[in-house]
Scaffold this active site. Structure first.
Site, PDB file in Angstrom:
ATOM      1  CE1 TYR A   1      -3.330   2.894   0.475  1.00 33.55           C
ATOM      2  CE2 TYR A   1      -3.985   1.991   2.413  1.00 33.55           C
ATOM      3  CZ  TYR A   1      -3.983   2.973   1.376  1.00 33.55           C
ATOM      4  OH  TYR A   1      -4.920   3.835   1.684  1.00 33.55           O
TER       5      TYR A   1
ATOM      6  CE  LYS B   1      -5.668   1.697  -1.037  1.00 32.46           C
ATOM      7  NZ  LYS B   1      -6.023   2.694  -1.920  1.00 32.46           N
TER       8      LYS B   1
HETATM    9  C1  LIG Z   1      -5.210  10.058   0.193  1.00 38.64           C
HETATM   10  C2  LIG Z   1      -6.455   8.966   0.131  1.00 38.64           C
HETATM   11  O1  LIG Z   1      -6.595   8.920   1.217  1.00 38.64           O
HETATM   12  N1  LIG Z   1      -6.493   8.105  -0.919  1.00 38.64           N
HETATM   13  C3  LIG Z   1      -7.745   7.213  -0.863  1.00 38.64           C
HETATM   14  C4  LIG Z   1      -6.888   5.812  -1.286  1.00 38.64           C
HETATM   15  O2  LIG Z   1      -6.268   5.720  -2.188  1.00 38.64           O
HETATM   16  C5  LIG Z   1      -8.473   7.657  -1.955  1.00 38.64           C
HETATM   17  O3  LIG Z   1      -9.387   6.485  -2.107  1.00 38.64           O
HETATM   18  C6  LIG Z   1      -9.361   8.884  -1.462  1.00 38.64           C
HETATM   19  O4  LIG Z   1     -10.076   8.435  -0.197  1.00 38.64           O
HETATM   20  C7  LIG Z   1     -10.237   9.260  -2.558  1.00 38.64           C
HETATM   21  O5  LIG Z   1      -9.656   9.396  -3.778  1.00 38.64           O
HETATM   22  C8  LIG Z   1     -10.923  10.628  -2.306  1.00 38.64           C
HETATM   23  O6  LIG Z   1      -9.923  11.780  -2.213  1.00 38.64           O
HETATM   24  C1  LIG Z   2      -8.924   4.884   1.069  1.00 38.83           C
HETATM   25  C2  LIG Z   2      -8.504   3.554   0.943  1.00 38.83           C
HETATM   26  O1  LIG Z   2      -8.206   2.867   0.172  1.00 38.83           O
HETATM   27  C3  LIG Z   2      -8.165   3.051   2.375  1.00 38.83           C
HETATM   28  O2  LIG Z   2      -9.122   3.178   3.018  1.00 38.83           O
HETATM   29  O3  LIG Z   2      -7.097   2.224   2.549  1.00 38.83           O
END
Ligand SMILES: CC(=O)N[C@H](C=O)[C@@H](O)[C@H](O)[C@H](O)CO
Ligand SMILES: CC(=O)C(=O)O
Length: 303
Positions: free
Chosen positions: A137, A165
């Protein structure tokens, strides 16, 4: 071929609390079943959206268990086991394996800025704790560490590392990880605002924090990408982005706004845990308008 089960829309699962802020078995199971019914491919449990960093081990284990009990075997379940210490992460990894999870995932170590050798050791200790495949991640916005191609190359020498991811904002990073990882390696798009762009440049799949608020729209975006309907894909991405910006415009926090919207969509998972703040006051009145905007957008694309 077994990696196919991870290809599709995989919502990041939210922390589900009762009115007192205690992890709720009933609500965790209700959200799992709601997302199963919407047709998602899997769930990413206990990540950022799961407020993992604000929960203790027992709470994280309880959530992993409730999700597995309700949708295990029906959805691809990924357990995020990143925790402040290796000891805790390994314990969570072993527990997720016992519960029958399909894969593990973890952020790099947090708080101390550790060298890449320590990040490698941390992820490798988690991987060695079970037989499960592992998904890196990368989320530099919150961890402060941006995965280098050097460490990436070293990690994927281990065949149990099946994917990354990637939540860094340059879509170029997705292209580079895919190029280095190869055909069978899974790159998950992280930024929901760039789902379509991420898919086009090489992401195989997506894991996102706003998917569970509006799964219908991401499932449709994926359908447009998969069928080469790029005008529609771009259009739905724009509408999704308007919604994400609206969700981020309220006081409190994006997750508390999403949870208020989910209540109006018929799934009550409580609110967020401090220091995340709930939506309050006049901003609560704006939630209904966002919910209506989601409904209207769904109606626009789904007939
Ligand atoms: C920085 C962050 O939290 N990124 C999340 C995971 O990748 C995204 O899914 C965001 O929640 C999403 O893009 C909304 O900004
Ligand atoms: C935002 C996301 O992908 C997480 O919760 O890890």
């Amino acid at each position: 071929m077994t990696n196919e089960k991870f290809k599709g829309i995989i919502p990041a699962f939210y922390a589900c609390y009762d009115e007192a802020g205690v992890v709720s078995e009933e609500r965790t199971k209700a959200l799992s079943l709601y997302l199963l019914e919407k047709g998602v491919k899997g769930l990413y449990v206990g990540g950022s959206s799961g407020e993992c960093i604000y929960q203790n081990l027992e709470e994280r284990k309880a959530t992993l268990k409730f999700v597995a009990e309700s949708v295990g075997g029906k959805l691809a379940l990924i357990a995020h086991v990143g925790a402040p210490s290796t000891r805790e992460s390994v314990e969570l990894a072993k527990y997720a394996a016992e519960l029958g999870y399909d894969a593990l995932s973890a952020i790099p170590p947090i708080y101390f800025k550790l060298p890449e050798s320590s990040i490698y050791r941390y992820w490798t200790d988690i991987i060695e704790a079970s037989e499960l495949p592992f998904i890196i991640y990368n989320i530099p916005q919150t961890t402060g560490y941006n995965l280098s191609l050097n460490l990436f190359a070293k990690m994927i020498e281990n065949k149990k590392v099946i994917g990354v991811k990637n939540s860094s904002m340059p879509v170029l990073d997705i292209e580079r990880f895919k190029a280095a990882g190869g055909e069978d390696f899974i790159v998950f798009n992280g930024p929901d605002e760039q789902y379509v762009a991420g898919r086009l440049i090489g992401a195989d799949s997506g894991i996102g924090g706003t998917y569970a608020a509006m799964p219908e729209l991401y499932l449709k975006a994926e359908e447009y990408v998969a069928t080469g309907n790029f005008a529609k894909a771009r259009s739905i991405q724009k509408d999704i982005n308007n919604l994400i910006i609206a969700l981020c415009s309220l006081n409190g926090n994006m997750y508390s706004a999403i949870k208020e919207v989910l209540k109006l969509r018929g799934v009550n998972v409580g609110s967020v845990r401090a220091p995340l703040e709930p939506v309050t006051g006049a901003d609560l009145d704006k939630v209904a308008a966002i919910k209506d905007q989601i409904d209207a957008t769904i109606a626009k694309y789904l007939d």
